[in-house]
Design a protein around this motif. Structure first.
Motif, mmCIF file in Angstrom:
data_model
loop_
_atom_site.group_PDB
_atom_site.id
_atom_site.type_symbol
_atom_site.label_atom_id
_atom_site.label_comp_id
_atom_site.label_asym_id
_atom_site.label_seq_id
_atom_site.Cartn_x
_atom_site.Cartn_y
_atom_site.Cartn_z
ATOM 1 N N LEU A 1 15.047 16.347 121.783
ATOM 2 C CA LEU A 1 14.565 17.644 121.366
ATOM 3 C C LEU A 1 14.022 17.610 120.016
ATOM 4 O O LEU A 1 13.520 17.193 119.752
ATOM 5 N N GLU A 2 12.928 18.868 120.352
ATOM 6 C CA GLU A 2 12.213 19.269 119.620
ATOM 7 C C GLU A 2 12.328 20.346 118.532
ATOM 8 O O GLU A 2 13.060 21.762 119.749
ATOM 9 N N VAL A 3 11.618 20.941 117.483
ATOM 10 C CA VAL A 3 11.935 22.278 116.666
ATOM 11 C C VAL A 3 10.670 22.482 116.651
ATOM 12 O O VAL A 3 8.972 21.510 116.317
ATOM 13 N N ILE A 4 10.488 23.641 117.766
ATOM 14 C CA ILE A 4 8.536 23.976 117.252
ATOM 15 C C ILE A 4 8.647 24.892 116.716
ATOM 16 O O ILE A 4 9.106 26.203 116.974
ATOM 17 N N PHE A 5 7.634 25.420 115.096
ATOM 18 C CA PHE A 5 7.561 26.827 115.012
ATOM 19 C C PHE A 5 6.071 26.797 115.362
ATOM 20 O O PHE A 5 4.987 26.498 114.843
ATOM 21 N N GLY B 1 4.424 27.570 117.849
ATOM 22 C CA GLY B 1 3.804 25.827 118.710
ATOM 23 C C GLY B 1 3.778 24.880 118.251
ATOM 24 O O GLY B 1 2.098 24.170 119.027
ATOM 25 N N GLU B 2 3.542 25.047 116.921
ATOM 26 C CA GLU B 2 3.857 23.067 116.402
ATOM 27 C C GLU B 2 4.624 22.585 116.905
ATOM 28 O O GLU B 2 5.825 23.687 116.147
ATOM 29 N N VAL B 3 4.960 21.425 116.759
ATOM 30 C CA VAL B 3 6.836 20.838 116.917
ATOM 31 C C VAL B 3 6.466 19.843 115.616
ATOM 32 O O VAL B 3 5.142 19.121 115.214
ATOM 33 N N ILE B 4 7.504 20.303 114.904
ATOM 34 C CA ILE B 4 7.796 19.493 113.289
ATOM 35 C C ILE B 4 9.145 19.153 112.792
ATOM 36 O O ILE B 4 9.042 18.241 111.961
ATOM 37 N N GLN B 5 9.952 18.695 114.145
ATOM 38 C CA GLN B 5 10.697 18.154 113.690
ATOM 39 C C GLN B 5 10.904 17.006 116.077
ATOM 40 O O GLN B 5 10.481 18.245 116.724
ATOM 41 N N SER B 6 11.064 16.192 115.661
ATOM 42 C CA SER B 6 11.780 15.750 117.471
ATOM 43 C C SER B 6 12.633 14.510 116.319
ATOM 44 O O SER B 6 12.537 13.780 116.189
#
Length: 376
Positions: free
Chosen positions: A85-89, A91-96
């Motif tokens: 599971l990835e949080v992308i802000f 275009g940049e992954v900020i949490q995985s």
């Protein structure tokens, strides 16, 4: 007779019950289902599936609005077959999270303001990829200082000048004008308003903002995507040197001594390489409530970008690094004293001594002004 009535009531009751079952059954079956969304499979193909995980945060709407401070967000899991599971802000992954098994929480501290993509991308164990895609609007954490423009001195201004750009080069005042068939770059006598020299654009171009950099004048055009440059070394005329192409509209133009700074009528301000006119970066202009669009004529003063807001009596001062609105300057006094039968406020310039001048489209007057903070 009573027997027939009872049988009839029973039949009617059965019909009602069957109808309710047909109506409520699908709703009950669907109550625990996750809304469908189009995502991308691991091979790049599009697929339609249930969302395995969704964002859960207090901010409402899409885009959801938050301040440029630390904000708390939640993630609700709806399936347990999630491999990643990835949080992308933007275009940049900020949490995985690998193999998440329960609901999650995380914090976001944005390093910029504006509206950006915000995605929760789930990679399932079968390789499918599905995203909860949102937009996140980050507004400034700074409340603009309320200011007003005060008239220091008044000068004549050519009412035929549809002012699109205003700028000093040394002690000499220059103006870029608009309208088809009337667009010019001109040097103007500050004291009398008389035109000293000028060059006219072809009638198919609508002139916009001007600025001086690297010993030449740059002039934007409105909807043709062309920026013209001029040599101004001769005392009695200008000479067309070259031109650049760009995408979109041209409105205001200034520079910070290194890069060209351009508005296009939206909330975006673009920085450009003066040698190639290629975009180097851009900012979104926001106050503490949201975006400020219709940014028009620009001037770079003491490390800030000052922008006319088209069709208003307002000038705003912008942080060029972040896009935050630092000051909001009310220019009602200028409108009252200088507009006459002319058009809107437009045009701000600073001379080498630090004095600031403002005018408007087809105004009979140009003013030296000062800015002061208004009382709450």
């Amino acid at each position: 007779m009573k027997k027939h009535i009872v049988i009839g009531l029973i039949v009617i009751g059965l019909i009602v019950l069957v109808g309710l079952a047909l109506l409520i059954g699908p709703l009950m079956n669907g109550g625990g289902e996750i809304p469908e969304s189009v995502g991308s499979g691991s091979n790049g193909t599009q697929l339609t599936t249930q969302l395995p995980a969704t964002f859960n945060f207090k901010a409402q709407g899409n885009p959801a609005t938050v301040y440029q401070t630390t904000s708390d967000f939640g993630i609700t899991l709806h399936q347990k077959d999630i491999a990643l599971l990835e949080v992308i802000f933007d275009g940049e992954v900020i949490q995985s999270y690998k193999n998440p098994k329960s609901n999650l929480k995380f914090q976001l501290t944005p390093d910029k303001i504006g509206t950006y993509s915000f995605e929760l991308v789930a990679t399932l164990k079968d390789g499918a990829v599905v995203a909860d895609s949102r937009s996140l609007r980050i507004v400034s954490d700074v409340q603009p200082k309320m200011m007003q423009a005060n008239i220091v001195a008044s000068y004549k201004h050519d009412v035929e000048s549809f002012t699109q750009g205003l700028e000093f080069n040394g002690k000499n005042l220059y103006e870029g004008t608009g309208l088809y068939g009337k667009s010019q770059v001109r040097q103007v006598n500050l004291l009398t308003g008389e035109v000293i020299r000028k060059i006219q654009l072809d009638g198919t171009y609508f002139g916009e903002g001007i600025t001086f950099l690297n010993n030449q004048i740059y002039q934007l055009t409105w909807q043709k995507g062309r920026c013209f440059t001029y040599d101004y070394s001769a005392p009695d005329h200008f000479t067309l040197k070259s031109d650049f192409s760009y995408i979109g509209e041209g409105w205001g133009l200034c520079n910070d001594g290194t890069e060209l700074i351009m508005s296009d009528g939206t909330e975006f301000i673009v920085f450009r390489n003066p040698e190639t006119f290629q975009e180097t970066r851009k900012i979104q202009v926001y106050n503490d409530r949201g975006p400020i669009n219709l940014l028009n004529e620009l001037e770079y003063i003491d490390g800030k970008i000052y922008a006319n807001v088209y069709q208003t009596n307002i000038i705003i001062a912008i942080d060029p690094a972040t896009g935050r609105v630092l000051e909001q300057i009310n220019c009602d006094q200028l409108i009252k004293e200088g507009q006459g039968s002319g058009d809107v406020l437009n045009g701000i310039a600073q001379d080498p001594s630090g004095k600031i001048y403002m005018t408007g489209k087809n105004w009979p007057k140009l003013f030296e002004v000062s800015f002061s903070e208004t009382l709450p």
